[in-house]
Design an enzyme around this catalytic site. Structure first.
Site, mmCIF file in Angstrom:
data_model
loop_
_atom_site.group_PDB
_atom_site.id
_atom_site.type_symbol
_atom_site.label_atom_id
_atom_site.label_comp_id
_atom_site.label_asym_id
_atom_site.label_seq_id
_atom_site.Cartn_x
_atom_site.Cartn_y
_atom_site.Cartn_z
ATOM 1 N N GLN A 1 -3.562 5.643 1.508
ATOM 2 C CA GLN A 1 -5.023 5.530 1.561
ATOM 3 C C GLN A 1 -5.657 6.400 2.648
ATOM 4 O OE1 GLN A 1 -4.868 1.024 1.503
ATOM 5 N NE2 GLN A 1 -6.751 1.436 0.363
ATOM 6 N N HIS B 1 0.441 -0.148 -3.226
ATOM 7 C CA HIS B 1 -0.113 1.163 -2.854
ATOM 8 C C HIS B 1 1.010 2.160 -2.576
ATOM 9 C CE1 HIS B 1 -4.455 1.125 -2.608
ATOM 10 N NE2 HIS B 1 -4.490 0.007 -1.901
ATOM 11 N N HIS C 1 -0.498 -6.308 -2.518
ATOM 12 C CA HIS C 1 -1.466 -5.232 -2.773
ATOM 13 C C HIS C 1 -1.051 -3.954 -2.028
ATOM 14 C CE1 HIS C 1 -5.802 -3.821 -3.280
ATOM 15 N NE2 HIS C 1 -5.354 -2.999 -2.344
ATOM 16 N N GLU C 2 -0.658 -4.108 -0.760
ATOM 17 C CA GLU C 2 -0.329 -2.924 0.048
ATOM 18 C C GLU C 2 1.011 -2.303 -0.364
ATOM 19 O OE1 GLU C 2 -2.746 -1.772 1.596
ATOM 20 O OE2 GLU C 2 -3.950 -3.606 1.599
ATOM 21 N N CYS D 1 -10.506 -3.281 -2.752
ATOM 22 C CA CYS D 1 -9.665 -2.267 -2.122
ATOM 23 C C CYS D 1 -10.556 -1.238 -1.464
ATOM 24 C CB CYS D 1 -8.807 -1.616 -3.209
ATOM 25 S SG CYS D 1 -7.762 -0.291 -2.607
ATOM 26 N N LEU D 2 -10.180 -0.779 -0.254
ATOM 27 C CA LEU D 2 -10.986 0.215 0.452
ATOM 28 C C LEU D 2 -11.034 1.551 -0.297
ATOM 29 C CD1 LEU D 2 -10.015 -0.383 4.200
ATOM 30 C CD2 LEU D 2 -12.037 -1.185 2.976
ATOM 31 N N GLY E 1 -6.259 -4.801 4.972
ATOM 32 C CA GLY E 1 -4.969 -4.140 4.803
ATOM 33 C C GLY E 1 -5.198 -2.683 4.460
#
Ligand code: CO
Length: 176
Positions: free
Chosen positions: A51, A139, A135-136, A92-93, A46
């Protein structure tokens, strides 16, 4: 293939609320495609606009075997209903270096969003996809997964992250 640079904690763009998408134009579709490619290049499941340094309420989610046949592109996603609790490992990226922790989230969610064809979609899901969507959407509101941990677990995780030496925060980068 063109990939975008992923912003890493503590970049302030990750702490900024992304704005509603007002127009579904070619630029947005192009951004969604680049975000999908960027997510894949980094083997994420995701990715949210913040990000890649873009404050648009845009999220991409990779196809997840047995749950999702095709990747999802979600414009202006909203968490409408939730049910139950579930605790699972999460990373997380924007926290590179394999940093992860067990995060408690809702087990089931109902999310509404617009797809790129300007169709309003409502999905009800649970488990991994529910976890990724929460999670997204976090963000987009400037919330990061360590914020969902206890104070003790958060400090331990951020210490591991600092010690990993994987931070690549560039204070000079401009926010688009
Ligand atoms: Co993330």
């Amino acid at each position: 293939m063109e990939t975008l640079r992923i912003t890493c904690y503590p970049d302030p763009v990750l702490r900024t609320r992304a704005a509603e998408v007002k127009k579904m134009d070619a630029g947005l579709k192009d951004l969604a495609e680049k975000m999908l490619q960027t997510m894949r290049a980094d083997r994420g499941i995701g990715l949210a606009g913040n990000q890649v340094g873009r404050l648009n309420r845009l999220v991409v989610v990779e196809a997840i075997p047995e749950i999702l046949e095709k990747p999802l592109v979600l414009v202006n996603p909203v968490l409408r209903e939730t049910e139950g609790r579930r605790k699972d490992e999460e990373g997380c990226l924007s926290f590179p270096g394999g940093i992860s922790a067990k995060v408690t989230r809702h087990r089931e969610v109902c999310v509404e969003y617009w797809d790129l064809a300007e169709k309003k979609i409502r999905i009800e899901t649970q488990g991994l996809l529910a976890q990724v969507l929460q999670h997204e959407i976090d963000h987009l509101d400037g919330i990061l997964f360590p914020d969902r941990l206890s104070c003790f677990a958060r400090h331990a995780l951020l210490r591991r992250y600092r010690q990993s030496g994987k931070r690549n925060f560039d204070p000079q980068r401009k926010i688009e």
